[in-house]
Design an enzyme around this catalytic site. Sequence first.
Site, PDB file in Angstrom:
ATOM      1  N   TYR A  75       0.857  -1.193   0.000  1.00 21.30           N
ATOM      2  CA  TYR A  75       0.000   0.000   0.000  1.00 21.30           C
ATOM      3  C   TYR A  75       0.888   1.236   0.000  1.00 21.30           C
ATOM      4  O   TYR A  75       1.823   1.325   0.800  1.00 21.30           O
ATOM      5  CB  TYR A  75      -0.879  -0.021   1.252  1.00 21.30           C
ATOM      6  CG  TYR A  75      -1.766   1.188   1.434  1.00 21.30           C
ATOM      7  CD1 TYR A  75      -2.869   1.399   0.612  1.00 21.30           C
ATOM      8  CD2 TYR A  75      -1.517   2.108   2.453  1.00 21.30           C
ATOM      9  CE1 TYR A  75      -3.697   2.505   0.793  1.00 21.30           C
ATOM     10  CE2 TYR A  75      -2.342   3.213   2.639  1.00 21.30           C
ATOM     11  CZ  TYR A  75      -3.423   3.412   1.806  1.00 21.30           C
ATOM     12  OH  TYR A  75      -4.238   4.501   1.991  1.00 21.30           O
TER      13      TYR A  75
ATOM     14  N   ASP B 127       9.300   3.649   0.212  1.00 18.31           N
ATOM     15  CA  ASP B 127       8.157   4.176   0.950  1.00 18.31           C
ATOM     16  C   ASP B 127       8.419   3.867   2.419  1.00 18.31           C
ATOM     17  O   ASP B 127       8.243   2.739   2.879  1.00 18.31           O
ATOM     18  CB  ASP B 127       6.873   3.502   0.460  1.00 18.31           C
ATOM     19  CG  ASP B 127       5.648   3.950   1.251  1.00 18.31           C
ATOM     20  OD1 ASP B 127       5.815   4.559   2.320  1.00 18.31           O
ATOM     21  OD2 ASP B 127       4.522   3.671   0.795  1.00 18.31           O
TER      22      ASP B 127
ATOM     23  N   LYS C 164       3.924   9.657   8.741  1.00 21.49           N
ATOM     24  CA  LYS C 164       3.590   9.177  10.095  1.00 21.49           C
ATOM     25  C   LYS C 164       4.509   9.644  11.230  1.00 21.49           C
ATOM     26  O   LYS C 164       4.269  10.666  11.829  1.00 21.49           O
ATOM     27  CB  LYS C 164       3.514   7.646  10.053  1.00 21.49           C
ATOM     28  CG  LYS C 164       2.413   7.167   9.088  1.00 21.49           C
ATOM     29  CD  LYS C 164       1.911   5.812   9.400  1.00 21.49           C
ATOM     30  CE  LYS C 164       1.001   5.237   8.340  1.00 21.49           C
ATOM     31  NZ  LYS C 164      -0.399   5.205   8.663  1.00 21.49           N
TER      32      LYS C 164
HETATM   33  C1  LIG Z   1       3.465   2.212   3.639  1.00 26.88           C
HETATM   34  C2  LIG Z   1       2.508   3.361   3.510  1.00 26.88           C
HETATM   35  N1  LIG Z   1       2.659   4.241   2.514  1.00 26.88           N
HETATM   36  C3  LIG Z   1       1.847   5.302   2.372  1.00 26.88           C
HETATM   37  C4  LIG Z   1       0.797   5.503   3.232  1.00 26.88           C
HETATM   38  C5  LIG Z   1      -0.110   6.689   3.058  1.00 26.88           C
HETATM   39  O1  LIG Z   1       0.091   7.611   4.079  1.00 26.88           O
HETATM   40  P1  LIG Z   1      -1.070   8.636   4.512  1.00 26.88           P
HETATM   41  O2  LIG Z   1      -2.125   7.803   5.186  1.00 26.88           O
HETATM   42  O3  LIG Z   1      -0.391   9.587   5.440  1.00 26.88           O
HETATM   43  O4  LIG Z   1      -1.562   9.272   3.282  1.00 26.88           O
HETATM   44  C6  LIG Z   1       0.584   4.612   4.288  1.00 26.88           C
HETATM   45  C7  LIG Z   1      -0.539   4.782   5.231  1.00 26.88           C
HETATM   46  O5  LIG Z   1      -0.857   3.949   6.035  1.00 26.88           O
HETATM   47  C8  LIG Z   1       1.464   3.506   4.429  1.00 26.88           C
HETATM   48  O6  LIG Z   1       1.300   2.625   5.425  1.00 26.88           O
END
Ligand SMILES: Cc1ncc(COP(=O)(O)O)c(C=O)c1O
Length: 418
Positions: free
Chosen positions: A142, A239, A267
């Site tokens: 994700y 990521d 985060k």
């Molecule tokens: C690995 C990863 N990338 C990107 C995101 C997206 O981040 P945001 O929820 O701050 O848009 C998340 C969100 O849980 C994530 O776990």
Amino acid sequence: MSLDSSRTAFARAQQSIGGGAGSGMRAAMRPHPLFVERASGAHVWDLDGDRYIDYVMGWGPLVLGHGNAHVLNAVSDAMKSMQLVGTGHLGEILAAEAVLEAVPHAERLLWSNTGTEAIQVALRLARAATGRQRVVKFIRCYHGWHDSVLASLSDTDSGQEAVPASKGQSPAALQDLITAGFNDVEQIAEILSAARDRDIAAVVLDPIMSNAGLEAARPEFLATIRRLCDEHGVVLIFDEVITGFRLARGGAAEYCGVQPDLSVFGKAMAGGFTQSAVAGRADLIDEVTRGVVHAGTFNSNPIAMAAVKATMEALAEGFVYERLEAAGLAFERTVGPALAAAPRPATLNRVGSLLQIIPSAGYGATNGSDPQWNRFVGSLLSEGVMITPSGKAFVSVAHTEEDFEVTAEAVGSALASD
Ligand SMILES: Cc1ncc(COP(=O)(O)O)c(C=O)c1O
């Protein structure tokens, strides 16, 4: 715990908020989202005043626990001098310097607000720098909810066809996405070897597949990707929205010993306040000076910048990463046996302070479709322990042995009553 106040609040929320929660992920909590009145350290209190051990931790950000005093003091000082200025301020420079100091492979960064946004910025930089269009992502990973990367999240998705994960998504936005199997060295080698012909600009990768089962990338997998990205002029994007500032101060790049070209952080970087960033090679970041549009009213706002700087300071002190590793291990040692001993046992995957309960045969999927699994997560909440609906537990420096012992008992009761 009766959960009565949350049940009532959820029914009320559904009248004014679509789905009754601020995010679809929260709406999926079982038996319904907990409505919280107060949070401190490793705990939250619901509207009835009942206390819960919190392993959701804001879905990952709260590495330091709820209410870290250093972060709160910095934010409260900052908000007295300014709240939002549509121009430069010293706080954004200090925060950027603090992040770059923590992440040695990064030379420069760009601010944004959420992980989803920052991923889009990183992809835009990669496309601009390479003059190519396509992006490789891995099945089940994700990278936020944006149309162009929200695809192929299910175990059953395979091959190189990007499968949209949401209704209402533009299929056209996925035309540039190539999907591949996580940890499948042969497949990624074949794809990247043809990167020029296939117009591949970037590979985006969560080096610890943190959103699906919690699986670490094999060293050979990461090394192959790094080598082939170099050979074929592809931008490697990590990521680090979950792993950043959690697995190590320098994130998964430090933890795995592989340097990406760009890292996306979100985060944990602002200790519970909203901010994200793309950090990495200066020549890539500097695409913003050559025509790449990067915008955002709330980018690098003074409150978040104070939070980022203070969080970086707090993370640099007091053996935070040793404490996180010890806490993750203590959870595994205390809660793991309770999961294993249940009539329908479950197992635990762990990478540092990230934990994932994996249901064994007898339970179905953890994606909300299995009533038995949902009952387990809901029973845990009634026993005073909050995990994510998919069975993830984020441990912070504020969690204690006592929390893990209470959790083990709660797991035992929840599984026994199944
Ligand atoms: C690995 C990863 N990338 C990107 C995101 C997206 O981040 P945001 O929820 O701050 O848009 C998340 C969100 O849980 C994530 O776990």
